[in-house]
Enzyme design. Structure first.
Site, short mmCIF file in Angstrom:
data_model
loop_
_atom_site.label_atom_id
_atom_site.label_comp_id
_atom_site.label_asym_id
_atom_site.label_seq_id
_atom_site.Cartn_x
_atom_site.Cartn_y
_atom_site.Cartn_z
N CYS A 52 4.32 4.25 4.00
CA CYS A 52 5.40 5.06 3.45
C CYS A 52 6.18 5.65 4.63
CB CYS A 52 4.85 6.17 2.58
SG CYS A 52 6.12 7.35 2.03
N ASP A 59 0.71 1.92 1.80
CA ASP A 59 1.15 1.35 0.52
C ASP A 59 0.57 -0.05 0.44
OD1 ASP A 59 2.76 3.46 -0.53
OD2 ASP A 59 4.36 2.91 0.86
N GLU A 94 10.99 -1.42 -1.80
CA GLU A 94 12.14 -2.30 -1.99
C GLU A 94 12.58 -2.93 -0.68
OE1 GLU A 94 12.35 1.13 -5.00
OE2 GLU A 94 11.86 0.93 -2.88
#
Length: 154
Positions: A52, A59, A94
């Site tokens: 992160c 993550d 993303e």
């Protein structure tokens, strides 16, 4: 098949150091000996990790990459090193998913490419990210990615 298509590979069969960032990672490719046939290639990375960018916490994602090659195939060790280079890289889900897809698409110039990034929850919300370069080609068997939506304990 001639070994000549492998002559420019520098990582396969050699000791290699894990790149510390995606920018340092070097993808390698070989000529596709079946370039006259449209077929799908799938890579699955069920233990992909990144960080992160805000908290530095890890993550985790299950990535599924499908591509219909043109003239080039990605060399799998270089792909593994590239994906591993995200382990210490801080970026949102993303950005990681789309960066991987775009780098592969730019490098390989495939007929078609898609990636499914199935991210495990943080803060109670799973984030799944999907990208593809265009419509799925006709006449090529491309199976469903087979990753069910996150259900938790339900």
């Amino acid at each position: 098949m001639s070994d000549d298509i492998y002559q420019n590979l520098t990582q396969l069969g050699s000791d290699t150091v894990q790149p510390q960032s995606p920018d340092e990672a070097e993808l390698e490719r070989v000529q596709n000996p079946q370039a006259d046939v449209a077929y799908n290639v799938r890579f699955v990375a069920p233990e992909f990790t990144s960080l992160c960018p805000m908290t530095g916490q890890p993550d985790f994602a299950h990535l599924v990459i499908d591509y219909v090659p043109g003239e080039w195939l990605v060399e799998s060790k270089s792909l593994k090193l590239f994906l591993g280079s995200f382990r210490n890289h801080g970026a949102f889900h993303e950005d990681c998913t789309v960066t991987i897809a775009r780098r592969l698409a730019d490098f390989l110039e495939p007929q078609w490419l898609r990636i499914g990034g199935y991210w495990y929850p943080r803060g109670g919300i799973p984030i799944d990210v999907f990208y593809q370069t265009g419509p799925q080609p006709e006449g090529v068997w491309i199976p469903d990615q087979g990753v069910p939506p996150y259900r938790g304990r339900g």
